[in-house]
Design a protein around this motif. Structure first.
Motif, PDB file in Angstrom:
ATOM      1  N   SER A 143      26.562  51.607  31.254  1.00 52.75           N
ATOM      2  CA  SER A 143      27.778  52.337  31.280  1.00 52.75           C
ATOM      3  C   SER A 143      27.967  52.731  29.852  1.00 52.75           C
ATOM      4  O   SER A 143      28.711  53.783  29.425  1.00 52.75           O
ATOM      5  N   LEU A 144      27.318  52.012  28.673  1.00 57.59           N
ATOM      6  CA  LEU A 144      27.613  52.392  27.271  1.00 57.59           C
ATOM      7  C   LEU A 144      26.878  53.975  27.072  1.00 57.59           C
ATOM      8  O   LEU A 144      27.191  54.683  26.667  1.00 57.59           O
TER       9      LEU A 144
ATOM     10  N   PHE B 113      41.977  43.695  42.002  1.00 59.28           N
ATOM     11  CA  PHE B 113      40.619  44.064  42.522  1.00 59.28           C
ATOM     12  C   PHE B 113      40.278  45.572  42.314  1.00 59.28           C
ATOM     13  O   PHE B 113      39.571  46.092  43.022  1.00 59.28           O
ATOM     14  N   GLY B 114      41.033  46.296  41.632  1.00 53.79           N
ATOM     15  CA  GLY B 114      40.867  47.672  41.381  1.00 53.79           C
ATOM     16  C   GLY B 114      39.986  48.025  40.263  1.00 53.79           C
ATOM     17  O   GLY B 114      39.463  47.323  39.442  1.00 53.79           O
ATOM     18  N   GLY B 115      39.355  49.093  40.551  1.00 49.05           N
ATOM     19  CA  GLY B 115      38.149  49.493  39.240  1.00 49.05           C
ATOM     20  C   GLY B 115      37.262  48.885  39.286  1.00 49.05           C
ATOM     21  O   GLY B 115      36.601  48.336  39.947  1.00 49.05           O
ATOM     22  N   GLY B 116      36.548  48.500  37.852  1.00 43.98           N
ATOM     23  CA  GLY B 116      35.434  47.807  37.463  1.00 43.98           C
ATOM     24  C   GLY B 116      35.577  46.276  37.776  1.00 43.98           C
ATOM     25  O   GLY B 116      34.477  45.713  37.552  1.00 43.98           O
ATOM     26  N   ARG B 117      36.773  45.768  38.051  1.00 47.21           N
ATOM     27  CA  ARG B 117      36.825  44.464  38.037  1.00 47.21           C
ATOM     28  C   ARG B 117      36.227  43.865  39.433  1.00 47.21           C
ATOM     29  O   ARG B 117      35.629  42.698  39.439  1.00 47.21           O
TER      30      ARG B 117
ATOM     31  N   ILE C 265      29.676  40.079  41.165  1.00 50.85           N
ATOM     32  CA  ILE C 265      28.589  39.533  40.336  1.00 50.85           C
ATOM     33  C   ILE C 265      28.631  37.901  40.090  1.00 50.85           C
ATOM     34  O   ILE C 265      27.894  37.293  40.453  1.00 50.85           O
ATOM     35  N   VAL C 266      29.929  37.792  39.758  1.00 48.22           N
ATOM     36  CA  VAL C 266      30.293  36.077  39.615  1.00 48.22           C
ATOM     37  C   VAL C 266      30.157  35.401  40.769  1.00 48.22           C
ATOM     38  O   VAL C 266      29.738  34.317  41.035  1.00 48.22           O
ATOM     39  N   VAL C 267      30.764  35.950  41.810  1.00 46.29           N
ATOM     40  CA  VAL C 267      30.891  35.325  43.264  1.00 46.29           C
ATOM     41  C   VAL C 267      29.247  35.082  43.565  1.00 46.29           C
ATOM     42  O   VAL C 267      28.913  34.159  44.247  1.00 46.29           O
TER      43      VAL C 267
END
Length: 172
Positions: free
Chosen positions: A106-107, A62-66, A72-74
Motif C-alpha cells: 500500500s505504501l 465495514f466500508g473501505g479498508g476496514r 485478517i483479525v477474525v
C-alpha cells in the motif's frame, strides 16, 4: 399491504441468533453475543429507525479498508482457537507478516501515485486562481508551452540479458 422484506430478514437474524444462544442457556451459561444479536435483530425487525441506524453504522464500520483488517483479525482469532498454543503463536505471527506485506505494498502504491496526485492538486489550484483572476477582471496570463522531449531509440542490449525479465530488478 406491501411485505416488509427487510423486517423479515432481521426477524430471521434474531431467530438464528436466539437458536445459537439456546445451547449455552440450557447449559447454565449466558451467551452474551448471540443474545445481543437476537435483541438487535428483534429491534430492527420491529422498529424502522433502529433498522436504519444499525444498517448505517454497519456500512460505516465495514466500508473501505476496514473490512480487510477485520477479516485478517477474525482469521487470526479462528486460527488461535483451533490450534495448539505454540502453533497458534506461530500462525498469528505469519498473519502479522501478511499484514506487513499488505502495508508495504500500500505504501509503495501510494508513493507511485504521489506525483499524479501532486500534479492534479497543482492543476486544480492553478485553475482556481485563473477563475478568481477572471472574476476580478484580470486578463489570463499566456504561458509558453514547452516542446515534448523527443524519445531516442534504445541502443541494442548485449546478448547476456536477452532472456531476463523486465521486472528482474524488483528482486535485487
Amino acid at each position: 399491504m406491501a411485505k416488509d422484506h427487510a423486517g423479515m430478514f432481521w426477524f430471521g437474524w434474531a431467530l438464528a441468533a436466539g437458536l445459537a444462544a439456546a445451547p449455552g442457556l440450557m447449559a447454565g451459561g449466558f451467551p452474551l453475543l448471540p443474545l445481543f444479536l437476537a435483541v438487535v435483530g428483534l429491534a430492527c425487525a420491529t422498529h424502522r429507525p433502529s433498522r436504519a441506524l444499525v444498517t448505517d453504522k454497519l456500512v460505516e464500520a465495514f466500508g473501505g479498508g476496514r473490512i480487510r483488517s477485520l477479516i485478517i483479525v477474525v482469521g487470526a482469532i479462528l486460527m488461535i482457537q483451533i490450534l495448539p498454543m505454540e502453533l497458534a503463536l506461530l500462525m498469528a505471527g505469519d498473519v502479522l507478516a501478511y499484514v506487513e506485506v499488505v502495508a508495504a505494498v500500500s505504501l509503495i502504491a501510494g508513493q507511485a501515485r504521489w506525483p499524479l496526485f501532486k500534479a492534479r492538486i497543482a492543476r486544480f489550484v492553478r485553475d482556481g486562481v485563473a477563475r478568481v483572476n477572471l472574476g476580478l477582471g484580470r486578463r489570463p496570463v499566456a504561458r509558453a508551452r514547452r516542446a515534448a522531449p523527443r524519445r531516442r531509440p534504445r541502443p541494442p542490449s548485449s546478448g547476456a540479458d536477452d532472456g531476463a525479465a523486465p521486472w528482474g530488478l524488483a528482486f535485487a
